[in-house]
Design a protein around this motif. Structure first.
Motif, PDB file in Angstrom:
ATOM      1  N   THR B  10       0.838  -1.188   0.000  1.00 16.07           N
ATOM      2  CA  THR B  10       0.000   0.000   0.000  1.00 16.07           C
ATOM      3  C   THR B  10       0.870   1.233   0.000  1.00 16.07           C
ATOM      4  N   ARG B  11       0.300   2.319  -0.454  1.00 19.11           N
ATOM      5  CA  ARG B  11       1.071   3.562  -0.493  1.00 19.11           C
ATOM      6  C   ARG B  11       0.712   4.472   0.668  1.00 19.11           C
ATOM      7  N   HIS B  12      -0.155   3.966   1.542  1.00 17.37           N
ATOM      8  CA  HIS B  12      -0.576   4.805   2.648  1.00 17.37           C
ATOM      9  C   HIS B  12       0.627   5.047   3.553  1.00 17.37           C
ATOM     10  N   PRO B  13       0.966   6.316   3.796  1.00 13.45           N
ATOM     11  CA  PRO B  13       2.190   6.608   4.554  1.00 13.45           C
ATOM     12  C   PRO B  13       2.185   6.019   5.964  1.00 13.45           C
ATOM     13  N   SER B  14       0.984   5.873   6.552  1.00  9.74           N
ATOM     14  CA  SER B  14       0.960   5.346   7.915  1.00  9.74           C
ATOM     15  C   SER B  14       0.973   3.827   7.932  1.00  9.74           C
ATOM     16  N   ARG B  15       0.938   3.229   6.747  1.00  8.42           N
ATOM     17  CA  ARG B  15       0.973   1.761   6.702  1.00  8.42           C
ATOM     18  C   ARG B  15       2.200   1.352   5.899  1.00  8.42           C
ATOM     19  N   ASP B 120      -4.549  11.117   4.226  1.00  8.41           N
ATOM     20  CA  ASP B 120      -4.771  11.869   5.464  1.00  8.41           C
ATOM     21  C   ASP B 120      -5.881  12.888   5.295  1.00  8.41           C
ATOM     22  N   HIS B 121      -5.821  13.629   4.204  1.00  5.17           N
ATOM     23  CA  HIS B 121      -6.873  14.624   3.956  1.00  5.17           C
ATOM     24  C   HIS B 121      -8.209  13.939   3.746  1.00  5.17           C
ATOM     25  N   ALA B 122      -8.162  12.802   3.083  1.00  7.51           N
ATOM     26  CA  ALA B 122      -9.400  12.044   2.848  1.00  7.51           C
ATOM     27  C   ALA B 122     -10.009  11.620   4.172  1.00  7.51           C
ATOM     28  N   ASP B 123      -9.182  11.058   5.053  1.00  7.20           N
ATOM     29  CA  ASP B 123      -9.667  10.602   6.370  1.00  7.20           C
ATOM     30  C   ASP B 123     -10.266  11.774   7.143  1.00  7.20           C
ATOM     31  N   LYS B 124      -9.566  12.899   7.110  1.00 11.73           N
ATOM     32  CA  LYS B 124      -9.997  14.071   7.887  1.00 11.73           C
ATOM     33  C   LYS B 124     -11.374  14.555   7.434  1.00 11.73           C
ATOM     34  N   ILE B 125     -11.528  14.723   6.141  1.00  9.73           N
ATOM     35  CA  ILE B 125     -12.794  15.241   5.610  1.00  9.73           C
ATOM     36  C   ILE B 125     -13.910  14.234   5.843  1.00  9.73           C
ATOM     37  N   GLN B 126     -13.611  12.958   5.598  1.00  9.78           N
ATOM     38  CA  GLN B 126     -14.640  11.927   5.762  1.00  9.78           C
ATOM     39  C   GLN B 126     -15.084  11.845   7.218  1.00  9.78           C
ATOM     40  N   THR B 127     -14.132  11.869   8.117  1.00  6.42           N
ATOM     41  CA  THR B 127     -14.460  11.784   9.545  1.00  6.42           C
ATOM     42  C   THR B 127     -15.329  12.968   9.958  1.00  6.42           C
ATOM     43  N   ALA B 128     -14.956  14.162   9.503  1.00  4.09           N
ATOM     44  CA  ALA B 128     -15.741  15.348   9.855  1.00  4.09           C
ATOM     45  C   ALA B 128     -17.165  15.232   9.317  1.00  4.09           C
ATOM     46  N   CYS B 129     -17.287  14.732   8.124  1.00  4.52           N
ATOM     47  CA  CYS B 129     -18.613  14.578   7.509  1.00  4.52           C
ATOM     48  C   CYS B 129     -19.448  13.553   8.277  1.00  4.52           C
TER      49      CYS B 129
END
Lengths: 366, 165
Positions: B10-15, B120-129
């Motif tokens: 995966t390319r996810h930086p936290s993984r 990260d931006h995706a997670d942030k926006i999705q979580t807020a929504c």
């Protein structure tokens, strides 16, 4: 016009007779013989359950058992045994349990063979929520009517070039007209308020367009039944949100295959879903559409509800509404009571115990 | 049913470690699939199918979660092109009245961010929504209908599952 008025009047008389008890004109005073095809696996035991319940209900039905396992006829063509065909042609009405298709090479699907032999053009599946058998959907009460002879299942496929395959969806005026008129006739005879044609004529303009046109023409002849049209994808989206908005749905083959199973899922599965197949020349075969369940065959564990409700559909088709209502009520009351249920319904009773509970309820009704 | 295990980086930086993804080839007919879907959608993960079946199933699944007003969508093309979109209508009756629900387009935009690797931006926006919707304090009228169905289904499904245990 005179013919239309006569047909309309006749249909309304049939509808009015539904409120009378207990028998229709066709079978008054007589015992009607029905071809019984027990089928394979759990078929024989659930058929026995139905026969026992019918006996307890004093339904005027005599069963003529036949086996439809395909044989090779003259010229090597697969066919159902002549005595089975003869019985169905004579009796016109049949009740069928689940069939297994032998693995022998080239052996046709048994259901397909029956469909072709008797030109079973309409598959009718009423889906009604069963109180006591909980699903996430309540108050489902709709009927799917599927054109069963053509459409996407015409079996016409060919290779254009390697890696490119074409499949022909065949829609004919005759088949579309026949299924549309059946749907409206069914709605009228069963006091259903509306018929919805399910289609994708926005994409398949010629094929679904023809189907839709025939539905619209049929609607003109049945002004007492409301007619609506809806795209297939919209139906699916709305169906899982609020199935109560639907009544009778009529559609071509593939859409019917998918939607009828979707609706069966809404009410709890194939173990509680009845089904009827209407053919040409007055033939009708009612059947349970679940599998043969070989793992529990012969162990008195099977649930006969689907075959029983199909038999109830059969009684209504024959005009025996009083007996149909009695058996259906006994079945639903037993399930609602939740005291004697087969394992798939959430209980731990045997098939024979469940059957006996239904029989006892009918005796208590008398 | 075959089970093969394949490994995907995966390319996810936290993984940063290798992610093990179980690939299970499970062939099912569309009628059996919809039948199972309305009884227990949790048994499904990623479904791939030809055009017509996808038309049907994608709308069915959108219905299960509350409708087109909350469903994201993405279209992947050749040459690296990808277009993400809301699939609901233009709602001309409420256009310009500040009543529209932006959730579907927002979640499609979140899909777009993930496609671009901006997790990260995706997670942030999705979580807020999702938190805003879950909070129930600021709710659009259009969300009430769809979520009503979803909540009703989810509640009954969970009750039913609990009863079977």
């Amino acid at each position: 016009m005179a013919g239309k008025a006569w047909r309309s009047a006749l249909s309304q008389v049939v509808g009015a007779l539904k409120n009378e008890t207990p028998q229709s004109r066709t079978f008054i005073r007589g015992i009607q013989t029905v071809t019984l095809i027990p089928g394979d696996g759990i078929g024989p035991e659930i058929s026995n359950a139905v026969m026992k319940i019918f006996e307890a209900a004093k339904a005027p039905i005599r069963w003529e058992e036949r086996n439809v396992t395909a044989i090779r006829g003259p010229g090597g063509k697969w066919m159902i045994p002549p005595d089975a065909k003869e019985s169905m042609d004579k009796n016109k009405i049949g009740l069928k349990g689940p069939l297994k298709t032998p693995i022998a090479a080239g052996h046709p699907s048994m259901n397909l063979l029956l469909r072709k032999t008797f030109d079973l053009y309409a598959n009718v599946r009423p889906c009604v929520s069963i109180e006591g058998y909980q699903t996430p959907y309540t108050d489902v009460n709709l009927v799917t009517i599927r054109e069963n002879t053509e459409g996407e299942y015409s079996g016409i496929e060919h290779v254009i070039v390697d890696g490119v395959v074409q499949s022909i969806k065949l829609i004919t005026e005759q088949a579309s007209k026949r299924i549309a008129e059946y749907a409206f006739e069914y709605a009228r005879n069963n006091q259903r308020a509306s018929v919805t044609a399910v289609h994708k004529a926005n994409i398949m303009r010629m094929s679904d367009g023809l189907f839709l046109r025939k539905c619209r023409e049929a609607a003109e002849k049945y002004k007492d039944v409301k007619f609506t049209e809806m795209y297939l994808d919209t139906v699916c989206l709305n169906m899982v949100q609020d199935p109560t908005q639907f009544d009778v749905l009529v559609m071509p083959n593939l859409y019917g295959d998918i939607l009828s199973d979707l609706c069966a899922g809404l009410i709890g599965g194939l173990g509680v879903t009845p089904s009827g197949n209407i053919g040409a020349n007055g033939v009708a075969i009612f059947e349970s559409v679940h599998g043969t369940a070989p793992d529990i065959a012969g162990k008195d564990l099977a649930n006969p509800t689907a075959l029983l409700l199909s038999a109830v559909m059969m009684l209504r088709h024959m005009g025996l509404h009083g007996h149909a209502k009695k058996i259906e009520s006994a079945c639903f009351d037993t399930i609602r009571d939740r005291k004697v249920l087969t394992k798939d319904l959430g209980g731990n009773s045997k098939c024979s115990e469940f059957t006996e509970a239904i029989c006892q309820r009918m005796k208590d009704m008398d | 049913m075959n089970a093969d295990v394949c490994v995907q980086r995966t390319r996810h930086p936290s993984r940063s470690s290798m992610a093990l993804i179980l690939f299970r080839a499970f062939l099912t007919c569309p009628d059996a699939c919809v039948f199972q879907m309305v009884q227990d959608p949790t048994q499904f993960d990623v479904l791939v199918m030809p055009n017509l079946y996808g038309d049907i199933l994608s709308d069915l699944c959108a219905g299960l979660i509350g409708g087109l007003g909350v469903t994201p969508s993405g279209n992947i093309g050749a040459n690296g092109v990808a277009i993400f979109e809301s699939v609901h209508g233009t709602a001309p009756d409420i256009a310009g009245m500040d009543l529209a629900n932006p959730t579907a387009l927002l979640l499609s935009a979140v899909m777009m961010l993930r496609h671009m690797g901006l997790h990260d931006h995706a997670d942030k926006i999705q979580t807020a929504c999702f938190d805003t919707i879950r909070d129930k304090k600021v709710r659009l009228k259009s969300l009430l209908g769809g979520l009503q169905y979803f909540c009703s289904f989810k509640s009954k499904f969970q009750t039913m599952k609990a009863a079977c245990l």
